[in-house]
Design an enzyme around this catalytic site. Structure first.
Site, short mmCIF file in Angstrom:
data_model
loop_
_atom_site.label_atom_id
_atom_site.label_comp_id
_atom_site.label_asym_id
_atom_site.label_seq_id
_atom_site.Cartn_x
_atom_site.Cartn_y
_atom_site.Cartn_z
N HIS A 199 -2.84 6.38 4.20
CA HIS A 199 -1.66 5.65 4.42
C HIS A 199 -0.28 6.11 3.91
CE1 HIS A 199 -0.59 1.13 4.75
NE2 HIS A 199 -0.26 1.76 5.87
N ASP A 227 -3.53 -0.92 -6.33
CA ASP A 227 -2.51 -0.43 -5.61
C ASP A 227 -1.27 -1.42 -5.52
OD1 ASP A 227 -3.57 -1.85 -3.60
OD2 ASP A 227 -2.90 -0.67 -1.93
N LYS A 260 -8.74 6.23 1.51
CA LYS A 260 -7.63 5.77 2.20
C LYS A 260 -6.23 6.49 1.97
CE LYS A 260 -4.41 1.62 2.43
NZ LYS A 260 -4.34 0.23 2.50
N CYS A 282 0.78 -1.37 -0.04
CA CYS A 282 -0.11 0.02 0.06
C CYS A 282 0.80 1.15 0.06
CB CYS A 282 -1.05 0.14 1.19
SG CYS A 282 -1.83 -1.48 1.46
N HIS A 313 -9.48 -4.53 -0.04
CA HIS A 313 -8.64 -4.90 1.25
C HIS A 313 -9.45 -5.65 2.38
CE1 HIS A 313 -5.66 -4.28 4.51
NE2 HIS A 313 -4.65 -4.12 3.48
#
Length: 558
Positions: A153, A302, A151, A97, A244
């Site tokens: 991250h 990703d 997201k 990720c 995910h």
């Protein structure tokens, strides 16, 4: 060699594809706004020359997990968008990720940002280095409104690391790498748990209505599009949490997949079906509010899928977290009325770092000469079918990953220590050293039973101590024939290229966890915990203490 040459020649051709689905064939569901969206004309006003940029990043979608790659999971929206756009069939990302997201947003390899090892953990005082210019920052410079949904991250231990401080006008989503799709809670370890849904720089408690995140994020995207003026350029980065783990989906999306016995695969299929519907609703909103005709929609995963969590990369080798093709070769396409070669397949080499210079150039932005980018402008490659300016990809060099026990400088011809995990692609050749990770091929029948079944997996048993692999990816995309012993000169050339890249690497940023990161100390919320003023106070105290010690020592001496 002749076979490889022929394959290389074929790879330069654009293969026409076909396929059409009616936009109106699906209704309701993941974040759809009311009304007949198809029947409405785009908002009035001529489009500006700067295109609207919509970047959609899926999470952990396997290479096979899209309809046009032969999946049993139905993805009519993705199939239609890709068929009418340009499919990227030689497209690479990173195996996890954080690395993929950092390279997208900076245009730089991991070795040039210090993020070459693993991911950014919730408890680590770490984030994307603040001295790196980001894609939204560069787009803001030329008048774009920039919004992120989904997201992040890329670290959050300091306020300066937050999305709104890295170029986004607004942010709605999660800071961590995963979490519950409904409650938005995440436990990093026993007792270290917290809430992870943000609007800009604050916890979004008001939005915590138990809505499934894929649908909630889509509704937010629709709100942004409805309130923005389509006459002004917008950059919309939609980083969905799906698919995910944890494997969660609303019940109605299981309807078509009850025949899948493997529970993880069934849940995964339902999640992907919901994601496909969400992207349909995003596209409808682009049409309804007058963005579509001057828009560029980019879709990408990703990293590769995780078979133990329902994902499939067949017929590629390996999985998420590895440098085999199954970990780094991704589903990707571009859909836009602005494309010249619509309905085509691009087999030229494209990497996730290429989006940074490509999109800035399309936006009429400027890339400073002192920024050492690893990405290339590939718009003409994608839109017109021209040759890619990219001839190589450094997949990564990770100096602190678990070393291969039998790796050595001798095995690397004195050029490279093959104990180090690394992977590189140069033209048709791909070289791996060290421990490249889980290497099975996982065919569809591996998901035939109720529980995980590895009896169907294909494995290759190589001699003990092997730490170098060489493949001709053009001729052998499934990495079945290791050519390292047959072509030692090619191995040496690629090892030298690795060594050259390594000379430009910056130190790895992977600090130990900080106990101050515990959400219990931050109102039960994951969020910034490092305070700059605290650091100054500590340094001032230490300076004061040192002065007192010095004065005492002077008195004693006197």
């Amino acid at each position: 060699r002749m076979v490889a040459a022929v394959l290389a020649g074929l790879s330069l051709l654009s293969l026409l594809t076909c396929g059409y689905l009616a936009w109106g064939s699906r209704r309701g569901g993941a974040g759809e706004t009311p009304g007949n969206l198809l029947g409405e004309e785009p908002a009035a006003g001529a489009p500006r020359s700067q295109p609207h940029i919509i970047f959609i990043l899926a999470d952990d979608q396997g290479f096979r997990d899209v309809g046009y790659h032969g999946s049993e999971i139905r993805t009519p929206t993705l199939d239609k968008l890709a068929a009418e756009g340009v499919k990227l069939e030689n497209y690479y990302v990173q195996p996890m990720c954080t690395p993929s997201r950092s390279q997208l947003i900076t245009g730089k390899y991991q070795i040039h940002t210090g993020l070459q090892h693993s991911i950014i953990r919730p408890t680590q005082p770490n984030c994307l280095p603040l001295d790196n210019a980001t894609l939204p920052q560069k787009l803001k410079e030329v008048g774009y409104s920039t919004h992120m949904v989904g997201k992040w991250h890329l670290g959050f231990y300091r306020r300066e690391c937050m999305p709104t401080q890295r170029g986004f006008d607004s942010f709605f989503g999660s800071l961590l790498g995963s979490g519950d799709y409904y409650t938005h809670f995440k436990c990093d370890s026993p007792g270290i748990c917290g809430y992870d849904l943000y609007e800009n720089d604050n916890a979004a408690w008001d939005h915590d209505n138990g809505i499934y995140s894929t649908q909630m994020y889509t509704q937010k995207v629709q709100q942004i599009l409805a309130s923005h003026n389509p006459g002004k350029p917008i950059f919309l980065y939609i980083a969905y949490q799906a698919v995910h783990s944890p494997l969660q989906a609303p019940g109605r999306y299981f309807e078509h997949y009850r025949s899948i016995n493997n529970i993880n695969r069934r849940r995964y299929a339902a999640m992907l079906a919901c994601l496909d519907e969400a992207i349909n609703n995003v596209t409808l909103a682009l049409r309804r509010y007058g963005y579509y005709e001057n828009s560029i929609i980019i879709y990408s995963s990703d990293n590769g899928g995780q078979p133990m969590a329902g994902g499939s990369n067949w017929p590629l080798r390996g999985s998420k977290g590895t440098y085999w093709e199954g970990g780094i070769r991704a589903v990707g396409f571009v859909h836009s009325p602005l494309l010249k070669n619509k309905g085509s397949v691009c087999k030229e080499l494209v990497h996730i770092t290429d989006w940074f210079p490509t999109l800035i150039t399309l936006a009429e932005g400027r890339i400073d000469e002192d920024i050492q980018l690893d990405g290339y402008d590939v718009w003409e490659t994608i839109s017109e079918g021209r040759r890619s300016p990219r001839v190589d990809i450094l997949h990564n060099i990770d100096p602190i990953y678990t070393k291969a026990k039998n790796g050595s400088w001798a095995a690397g011809y004195g050029i490279w220590n093959t104990a180090i995990q690394s992977a590189i692609r140069v033209n048709h050749w791909k070289l791996l050293t060290g421990n490249p990770g889980y290497s099975d091929w996982v065919p569809p029948q591996a998901f035939s039973n109720a529980g995980p079944n590895r009896w169907h997996n294909e494995r290759v048993s190589w001699s003990a101590g092997k730490t170098v692999w060489l493949f001709n990816i053009t001729a052998d995309p499934y990495e079945r024939v290791d050519l390292s012993s047959r072509h030692p000169e090619v191995v040496k050339q690629l090892l030298r290229r690795l060594s050259q890249f390594n000379k430009t690497a910056v130190p790895v940023r992977y600090p130990p966890k900080d106990p101050r990161s515990n959400p219990k100390l931050n109102g039960g919320v994951w969020g910034p915990w490092f305070k700059e003023d605290e650091k100054k106070k500590k340094s001032d105290k230490s300076k004061g203490a040192n002065k007192q010690k010095k004065s005492k020592n002077k008195k004693k001496a006197n």
